[in-house]
Design a protein around this motif. Structure first.
Motif, PDB file in Angstrom:
ATOM      1  N   ARG A 172       0.810  -1.248   0.042  1.00  0.00           N
ATOM      2  CA  ARG A 172      -0.180  -0.133  -0.077  1.00  0.00           C
ATOM      3  C   ARG A 172       0.830   1.140   0.049  1.00  0.00           C
ATOM      4  O   ARG A 172       0.488   2.271   0.561  1.00  0.00           O
ATOM      5  CB  ARG A 172      -0.893  -0.187   1.202  1.00  0.00           C
ATOM      6  N   VAL A 173       2.190   1.085  -0.631  1.00  0.00           N
ATOM      7  CA  VAL A 173       2.941   2.329  -0.682  1.00  0.00           C
ATOM      8  C   VAL A 173       2.165   3.626  -1.426  1.00  0.00           C
ATOM      9  O   VAL A 173       2.085   4.731  -0.981  1.00  0.00           O
ATOM     10  CB  VAL A 173       4.209   1.898  -1.484  1.00  0.00           C
ATOM     11  N   PRO A 174       1.593   3.350  -2.781  1.00  0.00           N
ATOM     12  CA  PRO A 174       0.899   4.412  -3.166  1.00  0.00           C
ATOM     13  C   PRO A 174      -0.057   5.215  -2.280  1.00  0.00           C
ATOM     14  O   PRO A 174      -0.477   6.224  -2.335  1.00  0.00           O
ATOM     15  CB  PRO A 174       0.114   3.839  -4.544  1.00  0.00           C
ATOM     16  N   HIS A 175      -0.905   4.421  -1.677  1.00  0.00           N
ATOM     17  CA  HIS A 175      -1.878   4.862  -0.788  1.00  0.00           C
ATOM     18  C   HIS A 175      -1.254   5.482   0.507  1.00  0.00           C
ATOM     19  O   HIS A 175      -1.657   6.772   0.680  1.00  0.00           O
ATOM     20  CB  HIS A 175      -2.938   3.899  -0.007  1.00  0.00           C
ATOM     21  N   ILE A 176      -0.273   5.173   0.860  1.00  0.00           N
ATOM     22  CA  ILE A 176       0.323   5.719   2.164  1.00  0.00           C
ATOM     23  C   ILE A 176       1.058   7.211   1.575  1.00  0.00           C
ATOM     24  O   ILE A 176       0.859   8.070   2.092  1.00  0.00           O
ATOM     25  CB  ILE A 176       1.557   4.888   2.808  1.00  0.00           C
ATOM     26  N   THR A 177       1.751   7.056   0.564  1.00  0.00           N
ATOM     27  CA  THR A 177       2.381   8.177  -0.037  1.00  0.00           C
ATOM     28  C   THR A 177       1.337   9.252  -0.320  1.00  0.00           C
ATOM     29  O   THR A 177       1.516  10.544  -0.291  1.00  0.00           O
ATOM     30  CB  THR A 177       3.237   7.801  -1.340  1.00  0.00           C
ATOM     31  N   GLY A 178       0.152   8.917  -1.110  1.00  0.00           N
ATOM     32  CA  GLY A 178      -0.859   9.861  -1.435  1.00  0.00           C
ATOM     33  C   GLY A 178      -1.589  10.509  -0.144  1.00  0.00           C
ATOM     34  O   GLY A 178      -1.802  11.745  -0.077  1.00  0.00           O
ATOM     35  N   ALA A 179      -1.518   9.617   0.956  1.00  0.00           N
ATOM     36  CA  ALA A 179      -2.170  10.459   2.216  1.00  0.00           C
ATOM     37  C   ALA A 179      -1.229  11.445   2.627  1.00  0.00           C
ATOM     38  O   ALA A 179      -1.583  12.396   3.118  1.00  0.00           O
ATOM     39  CB  ALA A 179      -2.306   9.290   3.250  1.00  0.00           C
ATOM     40  N   TYR A 180       0.083  11.111   2.627  1.00  0.00           N
ATOM     41  CA  TYR A 180       1.159  11.938   2.777  1.00  0.00           C
ATOM     42  C   TYR A 180       1.254  13.104   2.133  1.00  0.00           C
ATOM     43  O   TYR A 180       1.317  14.381   2.523  1.00  0.00           O
ATOM     44  CB  TYR A 180       2.680  11.380   2.965  1.00  0.00           C
ATOM     45  N   LEU A 181       1.012  13.080   0.798  1.00  0.00           N
ATOM     46  CA  LEU A 181       1.238  14.281   0.150  1.00  0.00           C
ATOM     47  C   LEU A 181      -0.129  15.202   0.350  1.00  0.00           C
ATOM     48  O   LEU A 181      -0.135  16.282   0.272  1.00  0.00           O
ATOM     49  CB  LEU A 181       1.080  13.810  -1.533  1.00  0.00           C
ATOM     50  N   SER A 209       7.161  23.840   2.394  1.00  0.00           N
ATOM     51  CA  SER A 209       6.682  22.984   1.116  1.00  0.00           C
ATOM     52  C   SER A 209       8.155  22.172   0.474  1.00  0.00           C
ATOM     53  O   SER A 209       8.024  20.867   0.277  1.00  0.00           O
ATOM     54  CB  SER A 209       6.562  23.967  -0.114  1.00  0.00           C
ATOM     55  N   VAL A 210       9.292  22.885   0.524  1.00  0.00           N
ATOM     56  CA  VAL A 210      10.301  22.100   0.018  1.00  0.00           C
ATOM     57  C   VAL A 210      10.629  21.022   1.094  1.00  0.00           C
ATOM     58  O   VAL A 210      11.501  19.756   0.743  1.00  0.00           O
ATOM     59  CB  VAL A 210      11.810  23.044   0.147  1.00  0.00           C
ATOM     60  N   GLY A 211      10.572  21.227   2.479  1.00  0.00           N
ATOM     61  CA  GLY A 211      10.993  20.126   3.376  1.00  0.00           C
ATOM     62  C   GLY A 211      10.048  19.232   3.319  1.00  0.00           C
ATOM     63  O   GLY A 211      10.702  17.911   3.439  1.00  0.00           O
ATOM     64  N   LEU A 212       8.702  19.351   3.378  1.00  0.00           N
ATOM     65  CA  LEU A 212       7.936  18.180   2.812  1.00  0.00           C
ATOM     66  C   LEU A 212       8.289  17.293   1.903  1.00  0.00           C
ATOM     67  O   LEU A 212       8.033  16.409   1.678  1.00  0.00           O
ATOM     68  CB  LEU A 212       6.373  18.755   3.121  1.00  0.00           C
ATOM     69  N   LEU A 213       8.374  18.106   0.454  1.00  0.00           N
ATOM     70  CA  LEU A 213       8.592  17.429  -0.417  1.00  0.00           C
ATOM     71  C   LEU A 213       9.726  16.547  -0.424  1.00  0.00           C
ATOM     72  O   LEU A 213       9.892  15.413  -0.974  1.00  0.00           O
ATOM     73  CB  LEU A 213       8.692  18.421  -1.828  1.00  0.00           C
ATOM     74  N   SER A 214      10.960  17.129   0.234  1.00  0.00           N
ATOM     75  CA  SER A 214      12.164  16.390   0.344  1.00  0.00           C
ATOM     76  C   SER A 214      12.195  15.127   1.198  1.00  0.00           C
ATOM     77  O   SER A 214      13.059  14.270   1.151  1.00  0.00           O
ATOM     78  CB  SER A 214      13.331  17.258   0.870  1.00  0.00           C
ATOM     79  N   LEU A 215      11.174  15.100   2.148  1.00  0.00           N
ATOM     80  CA  LEU A 215      10.977  13.832   2.903  1.00  0.00           C
ATOM     81  C   LEU A 215       9.983  12.814   2.334  1.00  0.00           C
ATOM     82  O   LEU A 215      10.061  11.741   2.664  1.00  0.00           O
ATOM     83  CB  LEU A 215      10.181  14.470   4.411  1.00  0.00           C
ATOM     84  N   ILE A 216       9.873  12.828   0.862  1.00  0.00           N
ATOM     85  CA  ILE A 216       8.964  11.699   0.175  1.00  0.00           C
ATOM     86  C   ILE A 216      10.054  10.514   0.300  1.00  0.00           C
ATOM     87  O   ILE A 216       9.465   9.459   0.318  1.00  0.00           O
ATOM     88  CB  ILE A 216       8.674  12.288  -1.271  1.00  0.00           C
ATOM     89  N   PRO A 217      11.308  10.387  -0.148  1.00  0.00           N
ATOM     90  CA  PRO A 217      12.147   9.468   0.134  1.00  0.00           C
ATOM     91  C   PRO A 217      12.066   8.321   1.377  1.00  0.00           C
ATOM     92  O   PRO A 217      11.814   7.296   1.366  1.00  0.00           O
ATOM     93  CB  PRO A 217      13.589   9.720  -0.150  1.00  0.00           C
ATOM     94  N   SER A 218      11.868   9.171   2.392  1.00  0.00           N
ATOM     95  CA  SER A 218      11.717   8.545   3.740  1.00  0.00           C
ATOM     96  C   SER A 218      10.183   7.899   3.784  1.00  0.00           C
ATOM     97  O   SER A 218      10.197   6.755   4.197  1.00  0.00           O
ATOM     98  CB  SER A 218      11.886   9.575   5.066  1.00  0.00           C
ATOM     99  N   VAL A 219       9.325   8.580   3.367  1.00  0.00           N
ATOM    100  CA  VAL A 219       7.924   8.148   3.281  1.00  0.00           C
ATOM    101  C   VAL A 219       8.049   6.762   2.636  1.00  0.00           C
ATOM    102  O   VAL A 219       7.424   5.876   3.045  1.00  0.00           O
ATOM    103  CB  VAL A 219       6.987   9.196   2.857  1.00  0.00           C
ATOM    104  N   LEU A 220       8.474   6.782   1.215  1.00  0.00           N
ATOM    105  CA  LEU A 220       8.345   5.722   0.431  1.00  0.00           C
ATOM    106  C   LEU A 220       9.127   4.522   1.314  1.00  0.00           C
ATOM    107  O   LEU A 220       8.583   3.351   1.081  1.00  0.00           O
ATOM    108  CB  LEU A 220       8.982   6.064  -0.664  1.00  0.00           C
TER     109      LEU A 220
END
Length: 798
Positions: A172-181, A209-220
């Motif tokens: 459920r990686v797409p679901h979790i990432t979508g919720a994070y975004l 905005s930049v900080g949240l986007l840059s944390l996407i690798p950790s979320v994945l």
């Protein structure tokens, strides 16, 4: 898991010895395979076996392994059934519905096949790529409910990409990432709302905005490791990657917060806001163009006086002259809700003006009207358009507002034409030619209308702009004369008050200057007034207040190059060269052929140590307009390279172009000293002293000029005068880096290295770049001093 050998009974009937040997061979395959998959051999009844496993995945993988091994032995086939559930252990035997179901469903399998229950399928198919057939729901003996069964035939072949995609979906990686975004978007929206309402610095919006986007690798990474059917413990990749990602995000947020251009959108667009574009000339003659430019100029002035109406400056709007651009784009760039545009057609003594108000959000026409008038009635046309637009935007005007709109007009149309043409030149990037043209046109205005106060105020501004170019003290006198004349004619006019505030700054009356700009901001906040206040604050060393004023100006009018230029020059004065360069790049986007912008850019590159870029920018400034400032800065670059011959040539060129600037004469004198030309140095210092004194007579509180004069005195042998002047400059201008730098030069000349070091430390703390110190030959004697080395080495890279 229950297994059963296919055809064992028939084998026993045919040849018992062969059948037993085959059974032993089968057990020899099953037992190690079960053990390999963490299974436990619980029971066997000849050709039937019962084994248990810690999970359905282990059981299914074991069954598939067994079938895989038996493919090489076509005479030996097994049926296998698997179920999952509770069991009862009694000695070496196990009981329960799970055992019964596994036994029954094994019989439904094809030879060499495998049947599992729905519970096993749900547990295992996420982890094993299975090719299966749905057998539907079956009723089994001694089982009260139907059981859905699946017949599995082996592994499904997948590409690596397909396997990866399947793995991501399973966890459920797409679901979790979508919720994070989605959550990140909500956070940014809240931050933007807070910034728009003045509750948060807008730089935080960009940084978050930049900080949240840059944390996407950790979320994945976390989602993949701990999503559905994932691990419970941290992985090695998480222990290393997540902290590293957090550190990178923090660094990016810090960089964005410090360097982001926060100014294009710091406040929401006001509903009652308008930009007046220059009216298009529908005639072929240039006079019509001047008429249209003048009309839009006067409309800006008139509408700016309407309470509650925000009007973009004439400089911001003029950048769109001759450009066929979508009004929505213009409105967005200028930060306004509506655009007023129009056209002018003149014929004989008649003029037709068409004006239309456009909604900047959707390009819809809100209002339009055509005015046919005699040319002599141009001021009434202006009033009619101004009233109509203002009424459309802010409601019915009060009578006193109408009076304000129609006040202070030129006496004749000719005077008005000359005035607005002069303003066109004054708002350009300042050059000798543009300022000369502006001055001539304003003087022609006064020939037509000697009582026109705005023209005198404009001449005051011209004189001050010319002073910036050549530093002639007599221009301060000229500005004072023009400004006081405007004041005597109509001291209440906004343009006159603004010019007076500028004059007071140049004459050192900082308190009165700041007071005027604050009064202007109280009555009708404009970006120009913010810039004026910022420059007054900067002149007094009030850095934080100055920066806030410049930011307010750019926030109000992001499309105005003048306001961005003021901010860039302030950042340069604070030794924030990278930020200054970024602001200058925005200036050049709005005003590409701006020699002053290239000049400050060259100086910034110089102090950053990028000498090639510095010289290139300097030569570009010289190409656009060869000025005193351009050659002076080029000379400073060569001086820092210890190429004193080229430095002297550049300074001599600067003197020829602007011989009233004491700083250039001082630079030339210092260069002559390095070349051993003592006579030339003495003469240059004498001229520098004369010009500095002239300037101080106009502004006695110009502490940097006073400290410069002290240096000239000491270097030319008048030590007593120099010491007295530097004491005063340091005491009064303690917040100015240049004053302390000059103090250090004097202390070195007097043989006082410790006092020089103390002055250098104060100077660096206030923003003097280290490169300016390390390239100055006067300080070379300090290079082996530990205190000096610490001062240099402990500074961050420029």
């Amino acid at each position: 898991m229950v297994t059963d050998m296919v055809g064992f009974a028939a084998s026993m009937d045919a040849d018992q010895d062969d059948a037993v040997a085959l059974l032993d061979h089968c057990h020899g395959i099953l037992q190690p395979t079960v053990a390999k998959h963490s299974g436990e051999w619980k029971d066997d009844a000849g050709d039937r076996t019962l084994t248990i496993f810690p999970s359905a995945v282990h059981a299914v993988e074991c069954a598939l392994d067994i079938h895989g091994q038996l493919k090489a032995e076509p005479h030996l086939k097994l049926r296998i059934g698997i179920d999952i559930g509770e069991i009862l252990v009694a000695g070496s035997h196990i009981y329960g519905d799970t055992v019964n179901i596994a036994s029954f469903i094994e019989r439904l399998a094809d030879p060499g096949g495998l049947v599992i229950t729905e519970a096993v399928f749900e547990s295992a198919h996420h982890h094993i790529n299975l090719q299966f057939v749905d057998l539907g729901e079956k009723m089994l003996k001694n089982v009260a409910h139907g059981v859905r069964l699946y017949a599995l035939t082996g592994l499904r072949q997948r590409s690596r990409l397909g396997s990866l995609a399947s793995g991501l979906m399973v966890r459920r990686v797409p679901h979790i990432t979508g919720a994070y975004l989605a959550a990140s978007w909500a956070v940014v929206e809240v931050a933007e709302w807070l910034a728009n309402n003045g509750l948060l610095d807008y730089r935080w919006v960009y940084a978050v905005s930049v900080g949240l986007l840059s944390l996407i690798p950790s979320v994945l990474l976390i989602a993949y490791a701990h999503g559905a059917h994932g691990r419970e413990r941290l992985t090695g990749a998480e222990r290393f990657g997540v902290p590293l990602n957090l550190l990178l995000a923090a660094m990016l947020m810090t960089m964005v917060y410090e360097r982001a251009d926060v100014l294009p959108r710091a406040t929401p667009i006001q509903a009652a806001s308008v930009a007046v574009l220059p009216f298009i000339n529908l005639n072929s003659d240039e006079g019509g163009a001047d008429f249209g430019l003048g009309l839009s100029e006067e409309l800006v002035n008139a509408l700016a006086k309407v309470p509650g109406l925000y009007v973009a400056s004439r400089t911001s709007s003029s950048m769109f002259i001759g450009k066929n651009q979508d009004p929505r784009d213009i409105a967005r760039k200028l930060g306004v809700a509506t655009i007023l545009e129009g056209s002018v057609r003149k014929q004989d003594n008649q003029v037709r003006v068409t004006a239309q108000l456009i909604d900047g959000r959707n390009n819809y026409h809100l209002w339009s009207e055509t005015f046919d008038r005699e040319l002599v009635d141009i001021f009434r046309i202006q009033e009619s358009i101004a009233r109509s637009v203002a009424t459309e935007l802010v409601g019915v005007l009060q009578p006193d507002v109408v009076v304000v709109i129609s006040e202070a007009q030129a006496a004749t149309v000719e005077a008005y034409d000359f005035y607005v043409q002069g303003l066109g030149y004054l708002r350009q990037a300042p050059t000798q030619d543009s300022l000369d043209n502006a001055r001539k046109l304003f003087e022609r205005t006064l020939v037509e209308d000697p009582g026109y106060a705005q023209a005198y105020a404009a001449l005051c501004e011209v004189a001050l702009e010319r002073f910036i170019l050549d530093r002639s003290a007599s221009l301060i006198d000229e500005a004072r004369s023009r400004c006081y004349k405007a004041l005597s004619l109509d001291g209440g006019l906004r343009d006159v008050r603004f010019a007076l505030g500028q004059l007071y700054r140049y004459t050192g009356d900082y308190e009165e200057s700041a007071k005027i700009f604050r009064e202007l901001l109280d009555t009708q906040p404009t970006a120009n007034a913010w810039v004026g206040l910022g420059e007054t604050n900067a002149a007094q060393g009030m850095a934080k207040a100055a920066e806030q004023s410049f930011e307010n100006a750019v926030r109000m009018e992001p499309g105005n190059w003048r306001h961005r230029m003021a901010l860039a020059e302030f950042l340069y004065s604070q030794a924030r060269y990278e930020e200054s360069l970024e602001a200058l790049r925005r200036v050049l986007e709005l005003s590409p052929d701006n020699p002053r912008a290239h000049l400050v850019m060259a100086a910034s590159y110089d102090y950053l140590g990028d000498l090639d870029a510095s010289i290139k920018a300097n030569l570009k400034a010289i190409e656009l307009e060869p000025t005193r400032g351009a050659y002076r800065d080029l000379g400073l670059t060569y001086y820092s390279l210890a190429d004193f011959e080229k430095a002297a040539d550049a300074f001599q060129q600067a003197v020829e172009l602007g011989g009233r600037d004491h700083v250039v004469w001082g630079n030339l004198a210092a260069t002559y000293r390095m070349l051993g030309n003592d006579g030339g140095a003495a003469a240059a210092y004498a001229r520098a002293i004369e010009l500095a004194i002239e300037l101080l007579e106009r502004n006695p509180r110009d502490w940097v000029t006073l400290s410069n004069l002290a240096v000239y005195n000491v270097m030319s042998g008048d030590t007593a005068a120099g010491i007295e002047r530097i004491k005063t400059a340091v005491a009064e201008g303690s917040r100015l880096a240049g004053v302390h730098y000059d103090d250090a030069l004097i202390q070195m000349q007097l043989g006082r290295p410790e006092q020089a070091l103390a002055a250098l430390e104060r100077s660096v703390a206030l923003g003097t770049p280290v490169r300016m110190i390390t390239t100055e030959p006067t300080f070379h004697g300090l290079e082996n001093n530990d205190r000096f080395r610490n001062l240099i080495e402990n500074q961050p890279e420029e």
